[in-house]
Design a protein around this motif. Structure first.
Motif, PDB file in Angstrom:
ATOM      1  N   VAL A  16      -5.826   1.577  -9.162  1.00  0.00           N
ATOM      2  CA  VAL A  16      -5.961   2.897  -8.544  1.00  0.00           C
ATOM      3  C   VAL A  16      -5.837   3.991  -9.596  1.00  0.00           C
ATOM      4  CG1 VAL A  16      -4.889   4.495  -6.923  1.00  0.00           C
ATOM      5  CG2 VAL A  16      -5.192   2.124  -6.277  1.00  0.00           C
ATOM      6  N   ARG A  17      -4.861   3.844 -10.487  1.00  0.00           N
ATOM      7  CA  ARG A  17      -4.717   4.802 -11.587  1.00  0.00           C
ATOM      8  C   ARG A  17      -6.006   4.904 -12.382  1.00  0.00           C
ATOM      9  NH1 ARG A  17       0.217   6.228 -13.732  1.00  0.00           N
ATOM     10  NH2 ARG A  17       2.030   5.345 -12.734  1.00  0.00           N
ATOM     11  N   VAL A  43      -1.417   8.566  -6.121  1.00  0.00           N
ATOM     12  CA  VAL A  43      -2.689   9.277  -6.054  1.00  0.00           C
ATOM     13  C   VAL A  43      -2.436  10.776  -6.019  1.00  0.00           C
ATOM     14  CG1 VAL A  43      -4.700   9.705  -4.600  1.00  0.00           C
ATOM     15  CG2 VAL A  43      -3.917   7.382  -4.963  1.00  0.00           C
ATOM     16  N   ILE A  93     -10.921  -2.362  -4.002  1.00  0.00           N
ATOM     17  CA  ILE A  93     -10.561  -1.007  -4.393  1.00  0.00           C
ATOM     18  C   ILE A  93     -11.844  -0.360  -4.869  1.00  0.00           C
ATOM     19  CG2 ILE A  93      -9.161   0.418  -5.952  1.00  0.00           C
ATOM     20  CD1 ILE A  93      -8.104  -3.075  -5.527  1.00  0.00           C
ATOM     21  N   ARG A 106       3.139   2.386  -1.714  1.00  0.00           N
ATOM     22  CA  ARG A 106       3.427   3.046  -2.986  1.00  0.00           C
ATOM     23  C   ARG A 106       2.285   3.933  -3.431  1.00  0.00           C
ATOM     24  NH1 ARG A 106       4.332  -1.957  -6.819  1.00  0.00           N
ATOM     25  NH2 ARG A 106       4.471  -0.345  -8.401  1.00  0.00           N
ATOM     26  N   ILE A 107       1.083   3.638  -2.952  1.00  0.00           N
ATOM     27  CA  ILE A 107      -0.095   4.233  -3.559  1.00  0.00           C
ATOM     28  C   ILE A 107      -0.302   5.725  -3.274  1.00  0.00           C
ATOM     29  CG2 ILE A 107      -2.618   4.025  -3.680  1.00  0.00           C
ATOM     30  CD1 ILE A 107      -2.092   0.981  -3.485  1.00  0.00           C
ATOM     31  N   VAL A 115      -1.737  -0.888  -8.346  1.00  0.00           N
ATOM     32  CA  VAL A 115      -1.451   0.471  -8.796  1.00  0.00           C
ATOM     33  C   VAL A 115      -2.275   0.783 -10.045  1.00  0.00           C
ATOM     34  CG1 VAL A 115       0.317   1.884  -9.882  1.00  0.00           C
ATOM     35  CG2 VAL A 115       0.825   0.668  -7.779  1.00  0.00           C
ATOM     36  N   PHE A 125       0.814  -1.212   0.000  1.00  0.00           N
ATOM     37  CA  PHE A 125       0.000   0.000   0.000  1.00  0.00           C
ATOM     38  C   PHE A 125       0.852   1.269   0.000  1.00  0.00           C
ATOM     39  CE2 PHE A 125      -4.031  -1.977   2.082  1.00  0.00           C
ATOM     40  CZ  PHE A 125      -4.196  -2.717   0.931  1.00  0.00           C
TER      41      PHE A 125
END
Lengths: 187, 665
Positions: free
Chosen positions: B388-389, B350, B428, B345-346, B385, B343
């Motif tokens: 999330v992107r 963001v 997510i 890295r996120i 990732v 997590f």
């Protein structure tokens, strides 16, 4: 389940008492169709009694399969078969010599070899190892380091690294061709 | 004090510590919200920057220490409320952290770095704090500013301090030089120093790399405790430090503080983890596995001998079994790490992305402590990732659109991890626009992925997002459309033995649910028998098991066998032929057909018997032999024998190429 695990440390100890000379190497020898073969004892991890291996599909005949060696999956090869010798029945004297290779940078491999019986442990100095005469292509000599005579007997010394790396795992790219020339393909 | 130490051997430590510092700065900067000046956060960032500056100076990386100095000045203005914290300020600092990271990396690898970028950031920093490059020595300047900020009752004019500074023997190994600290202290005011030599060993035992000296220092001037502590900030933990104020008696609070601090530090280091090679853990797992097998053999032997009449013996045996199981579970858990690692890295992604797209996004994590196998954890990062992107790029709308829809300006992305029945579930979810199913369906029809007029449920349509070559976004941005699509996400996850699902509602948002096996080392398997051989099939891809008669098979060109499974003809794989296994001669019962899901297709494998279901530990064949087509590995069964694990996907490919013919090796 009969257990016949011999700890090679004992063999080692016995021998170091006899001779502390560092230039000599110790050989574990075993019998294969009446011939005596030797491997460097430092490669030998243990000796086990014969047990049925789980066969692996689509592998050469000399790979009998894999066994469970205390949680490790270890391939078992039949040396008689690998050397194109006459097949023998697996009997109570048949043993598996577990050898360990940590050669080169590759991660160490553990492989079991089925032999007729374990014979002896000898001290042999480097000078005593003679070169094998050139047989042409009658017998594959790439796995043989040399020959030595002990008590008037001839002992064939195997190059374990070569045997396992190219002869069993076929890691060497060109080994497939070499193999079929030196040792006619097993049908 | 001149001791000849080759500093380069400590460079690794310096870089390691500096990268840790950079991680801290980055995560703390992201915690900082515009408009509010959280002193605690700013101080943490400041300390990290300060210690990088200090050690960089010691090791002679002057560009790094100069650069960090500029950052410090800005940070100092922030904590003195001279600079208002804005989103822009945070971005500048983040890019400064990036440049610092680049400089460190290039120094470590001894290659040049991009100076224009650094100059650019430096210029930005200097614009924020115009006095950054004055001639005052850095330490003095920052401490005098710290003085102003501290304020309050500590700000009395003249104070006398007694400082006991007793470095631990290994001080030099952390790249610290007491002389530098003492000089820095000296700059603060009137100064007197006495060295303590009591600990100096005999000459024979003297190790020139160790520090045996201690110092007692008296210092007088307009000095606050914070200033002194700051000087020693980065030898904290490497020395014993006593700071007392004269005139005034030491307040009980202060007295309590120092021993407590040093005490906590000690336990901190003690509870820290140790690095162990995974080989060692795997060996341990193997041995424990053997123990479990021996245990079960022991149980059977006892039953055979009729020893179960002896109660006491039986209790012991049960106890042993419990302990063995527990030992196995504990050993397994060594490989497990909290998902938190992934997590981390996120937030940065963001942050950067939402600024680039002019969107406002808050990120919420929950269940970070859920543990997952290390190998799975390493491989789940990229898909996560990507999701999330996607959520920011396609899901969350820009603030004005959100407001017009009656949603709060800020979009929210929630990432949750939890355990559910032997699986780890990652969710997510975003409160963005959701998937436009009409458009998705239209694209699918356009690409001939679906026939026009086909009746599809909403969720079927949503799941088409995982088909290759589909995107609902009209324009290709630099975030999506890089060739890494949702199909890759799905493939990565199925490679790990997991599944991914999507739920979405137009206008409300989407939720992606990833379910992953706890570990790659264990497989839920179906144990089957073919001829005399036992095989393990991965349970998660088995669709169903049917009774099979030879007459049900249809051949094509006498080579390929097909079986009519519901509405389709599926290829039949006979292991007896493919693996050259002697077939069972006396068939007194019909064979069984195990049907597998392979992507959206099916294949059937003929077996003689289904023995049962079992969790098996996957062991590699490659370690000691080599990989064999059609097999993923082997495992040890309850009786100590080896069974092979089938690679159904590999078998299907092999079958396609060769039919049921034996491939000779």
């Amino acid at each position: 389940m009969e257990i016949m695990n011999i700890d090679t440390d004992h063999l080692n100890q016995g021998i170091t008492l006899q001779d502390q000379n560092t230039s000599t190497s110790q050989l574990l020898t075993f019998i294969l169709g009446g011939e005596e073969y030797g491997v460097d004892i430092l490669n030998v991890q243990e000796i086990r009694s014969w047990e049925q291996a789980t066969s692996i599909p689509n592998t050469p005949d000399y790979v009998l399969g894999v066994i469970n060696l205390r949680g490790l999956i270890v391939p078992i090869i039949d040396l008689r078969n690998r050397f194109e010798m006459e097949r023998a029945e697996y009997g109570p004297l048949t043993v598996i010599v577990i050898v360990k290779l940590s050669s080169k940078s590759k991660s160490s491999r553990t492989v079991g070899m089925v032999v007729d019986e374990v014979s002896d442990v000898y001290n042999i100095s480097e000078e005593e190892i003679g070169e094998l005469p050139d047989f042409g292509s009658i017998v594959g000599t790439e796995f043989i380091k040399g020959v030595a005579s002990v008590n008037e007997k001839m002992v064939i010394i195997l190059d374990i690294d070569m045997l396992i790396d190219t002869g069993v795992l076929g890691n060497d790219a060109e080994s497939d061709d070499d193999e079929s020339q030196a040792l006619p393909a097993i049908s | 004090m001149e001791i000849d130490i080759n500093l380069s051997q400590f460079h690794d430590i310096f870089f390691e510590e500096s990268f840790e510092g950079i991680e801290i700065m980055e995560s703390e900067l992201l915690n900082l919200s515009p408009g509010t000046a959280d002193k605690e956060i700013i101080n943490t960032i400041f300390r990290a920057a300060h210690s990088i500056k200090g050690s960089a100076g010691t090791f002679g990386f002057s560009e790094i220490s100069d650069f960090t100095h500029n950052m410090e000045t800005v940070l100092d203005k922030m904590r003195n409320d001279e600079l208002v914290i804005t989103q822009q300020l945070i971005s500048v600092l983040l890019s400064a952290v990036d440049s610092l990271n680049n400089m460190l990396i290039s120094h470590r690898e001894a290659r040049p770095y991009d100076t224009t970028l650094v100059e650019n950031v430096t210029a930005q920093l200097e614009r924020l704090a115009p006095h950054a490059s004055t001639d005052t020595p850095p330490a003095k300047q920052e401490t005098s500013q710290g003085n102003r900020q501290a304020g309050g009752s500590d700000h009395s004019p003249e104070q006398r301090w007694r400082i006991g500074f007793f470095p631990f023997e290994k001080l030099f190994y952390s790249g610290n030089d007491p002389l530098r600290l003492i000089r820095e202290l000296k700059a603060l005011g009137e100064f007197a120093i006495k060295a303590e030599v009591d600990n100096l060993p005999d000459f024979d035992d003297l190790d020139v790399h160790n520090c045996y000296l201690g110092w007692r220092i008296q210092i007088q001037g307009q000095i606050t405790r914070e200033q002194i502590e700051e000087v020693f900030a980065w030898v904290e933990g490497d020395c014993r430090l006593e700071i007392t104020r004269e005139i005034e008696r030491r307040s009980p609070e202060d007295r309590r503080k120092s021993p407590e601090q040093s005490g906590r530090r000690k336990t901190d280091t003690e509870s820290r983890s140790i690095r162990v090679s995974t080989d060692k853990i795997d060996n341990l797992l193997n041995l424990v596995g053997e123990l479990v097998i021996t245990q079960s053999i022991l149980n059977r032997v006892c039953n055979d001998l009729g020893m179960d009449s002896s109660d006491k013996f039986l209790t012991c045996l049960e106890q042993l079994e419990r302990n063995t199981r527990e030992l196995q579970e504990q050993t397994m858990s060594i490989r497990m790490l909290p998902v938190d690692n992934t997590f981390q890295r996120i937030p940065r992604i963001v942050h950067d992305l939402s600024i680039a797209q002019g969107k406002q996004v808050t990120l919420e994590f929950s269940g970070e402590t859920t543990e997952l196998d290390k190998t799975v954890l390493e491989k789940i990062g990229d898909p996560l990732v990507h999701l999330v992107r996607n959520a920011i790029d396609h899901g969350i709308e820009t603030p004005d659109i959100r407001v017009s829809k009656g949603k709060p300006e800020q979009g929210t992305i929630k990432i949750n991890a939890s355990h559910e029945g032997g699986y780890v579930i990652l969710r997510i979810s975003d409160d963005g626009n959701g998937i436009n199913s009409d458009k998705l369906l239209a694209t699918a029809i356009e690409n001939n992925l679906v026939a026009e007029g086909e009746e599809l449920s909403e969720s079927q349509i949503h799941n088409m997002i995982f088909l290759p070559g589909l995107s609902t976004s009209n324009e290709v941005t630099d975030i999506s459309g890089r060739g890494v699509g949702m199909d890759v996400v799905k493939r990565n996850i199925s490679d790990l033995g997991g599944t991914v699902d999507v739920w979405s509602e137009q206008g409300t948002g989407s939720t992606f649910t990833i379910s992953l096996p706890l570990t790659l080392a264990i497989l839920d398997g179906q144990v089957v028998r073919v001829g005399k051989q036992i095989f393990i099939m991965p349970l998660h891809s088995i669709k169903e098991t049917l009774i099979f008669h030879d007459r049900d098979a249809n051949t094509v060109a006498a080579k390929v066998e097909l079986y009519k499974y519901r509405d389709e003809y599926i290829p039949l794989i006979r292991l007896t032929e493919l693996f050259n296994i002697e077939p069972e001669t006396s068939v007194d019962h019909p064979e069984l057909l195990v049907v597998f899901d392979i992507g959206d297709k099916h294949i059937g494998i003929v077996v003689d018997d289904v023995i049962g279901q079992q969790q098996v530990v996957i062991k590699s064949l490659e370690n000691n032999y080599k990989s064999v087509p059609g097999l993923t590995g082997a495992t040890v069964l309850g009786d100590g024998s080896v069974a092979l694990i089938l690679d159904v996907l590999g078998l299907a490919t092999q079958h396609k190429e060769t039919g049921n013919r034996v491939t000779t090796a």
